[in-house]
Design a protein around this motif. Sequence first.
Motif, PDB file in Angstrom:
ATOM      1  N   TYR A   1       0.849  -1.125  -0.043  1.00 27.50           N
ATOM      2  CA  TYR A   1       0.035  -0.066  -0.120  1.00 27.50           C
ATOM      3  C   TYR A   1       0.825   1.108   0.158  1.00 27.50           C
ATOM      4  O   TYR A   1       1.775   1.261   0.929  1.00 27.50           O
ATOM      5  N   ASP A   2       0.606   2.088  -1.078  1.00 29.59           N
ATOM      6  CA  ASP A   2       1.544   3.400  -1.036  1.00 29.59           C
ATOM      7  C   ASP A   2       0.975   4.428  -0.089  1.00 29.59           C
ATOM      8  O   ASP A   2      -0.204   4.553  -0.074  1.00 29.59           O
TER       9      ASP A   2
ATOM     10  N   SER B   1       5.412  14.888   8.480  1.00 26.07           N
ATOM     11  CA  SER B   1       6.771  14.609   8.051  1.00 26.07           C
ATOM     12  C   SER B   1       7.564  14.251   9.472  1.00 26.07           C
ATOM     13  O   SER B   1       8.432  13.989   9.489  1.00 26.07           O
ATOM     14  N   HIS B   2       6.838  15.006  10.647  1.00 27.56           N
ATOM     15  CA  HIS B   2       7.197  14.679  11.864  1.00 27.56           C
ATOM     16  C   HIS B   2       6.736  13.724  12.832  1.00 27.56           C
ATOM     17  O   HIS B   2       6.930  13.476  13.832  1.00 27.56           O
ATOM     18  N   GLY B   3       6.077  12.722  12.081  1.00 28.66           N
ATOM     19  CA  GLY B   3       5.270  11.533  12.630  1.00 28.66           C
ATOM     20  C   GLY B   3       3.782  11.887  12.453  1.00 28.66           C
ATOM     21  O   GLY B   3       3.301  13.210  12.609  1.00 28.66           O
ATOM     22  N   GLY B   4       3.136  10.653  13.004  1.00 28.34           N
ATOM     23  CA  GLY B   4       1.360  10.728  12.990  1.00 28.34           C
ATOM     24  C   GLY B   4       1.142   9.518  12.836  1.00 28.34           C
ATOM     25  O   GLY B   4       1.900   8.444  12.879  1.00 28.34           O
ATOM     26  N   VAL B   5      -0.377   9.185  12.675  1.00 27.54           N
ATOM     27  CA  VAL B   5      -0.839   8.006  12.565  1.00 27.54           C
ATOM     28  C   VAL B   5      -1.287   7.746  10.924  1.00 27.54           C
ATOM     29  O   VAL B   5      -1.602   8.792  10.214  1.00 27.54           O
ATOM     30  N   ILE B   6      -1.141   6.382  10.687  1.00 25.03           N
ATOM     31  CA  ILE B   6      -0.918   6.292   9.201  1.00 25.03           C
ATOM     32  C   ILE B   6      -2.210   5.503   9.042  1.00 25.03           C
ATOM     33  O   ILE B   6      -2.571   4.389   9.990  1.00 25.03           O
ATOM     34  N   THR B   7      -3.109   5.749   7.990  1.00 30.11           N
ATOM     35  CA  THR B   7      -4.540   4.759   8.067  1.00 30.11           C
ATOM     36  C   THR B   7      -4.790   4.338   6.537  1.00 30.11           C
ATOM     37  O   THR B   7      -4.355   4.924   5.653  1.00 30.11           O
ATOM     38  N   ILE B   8      -4.800   3.041   6.547  1.00 26.31           N
ATOM     39  CA  ILE B   8      -5.141   2.633   5.321  1.00 26.31           C
ATOM     40  C   ILE B   8      -6.550   1.659   5.211  1.00 26.31           C
ATOM     41  O   ILE B   8      -6.935   1.151   6.555  1.00 26.31           O
ATOM     42  N   GLU B   9      -7.187   1.516   4.083  1.00 20.62           N
ATOM     43  CA  GLU B   9      -8.453   0.940   4.026  1.00 20.62           C
ATOM     44  C   GLU B   9      -8.297  -0.394   3.253  1.00 20.62           C
ATOM     45  O   GLU B   9      -7.952  -0.225   2.014  1.00 20.62           O
TER      46      GLU B   9
END
Length: 122
Positions: free
Chosen positions: A68-69, A78-86
């Motif tokens: 998944y891209d 760019s300083h971080g966070g939460v990634i979401t994929i469905e």
Amino acid sequence: MRMKSSLPARDGREADILGGRLNTFGLCDMPPWHEARGAPYKGSRSELKNRLMLDFLFKNSMDSTYSYDITDQLQAQSHGGVITIEIDMDTVKIPVSPGSSGSGFDPTVNEYTDTIIHEFPM
């Protein structure tokens, strides 16, 4: 990760949803934190793609790796966070072993087992 059964999906269908949280700590070459002025920082090599690879193990003991891209999400944080994929499992092709008709996807959530123990002599 945890699984929730029979929830309304975004398209209105009822679905079982497996949710997990993936935290990132930012792009490798990010500058120290500062308020964004002008265009947001997207890394010094923004032409490179960032991909999340997931291994699915199916009920018929076959497995597949899906990619998944997540480039846009990482560059936006760019300083971080939460990634979401469905992932709509109706669109995932179930691998079939020769001589088998396949038996579908069997989602499970296992306890985290990658434990490191450090012993310090006293």
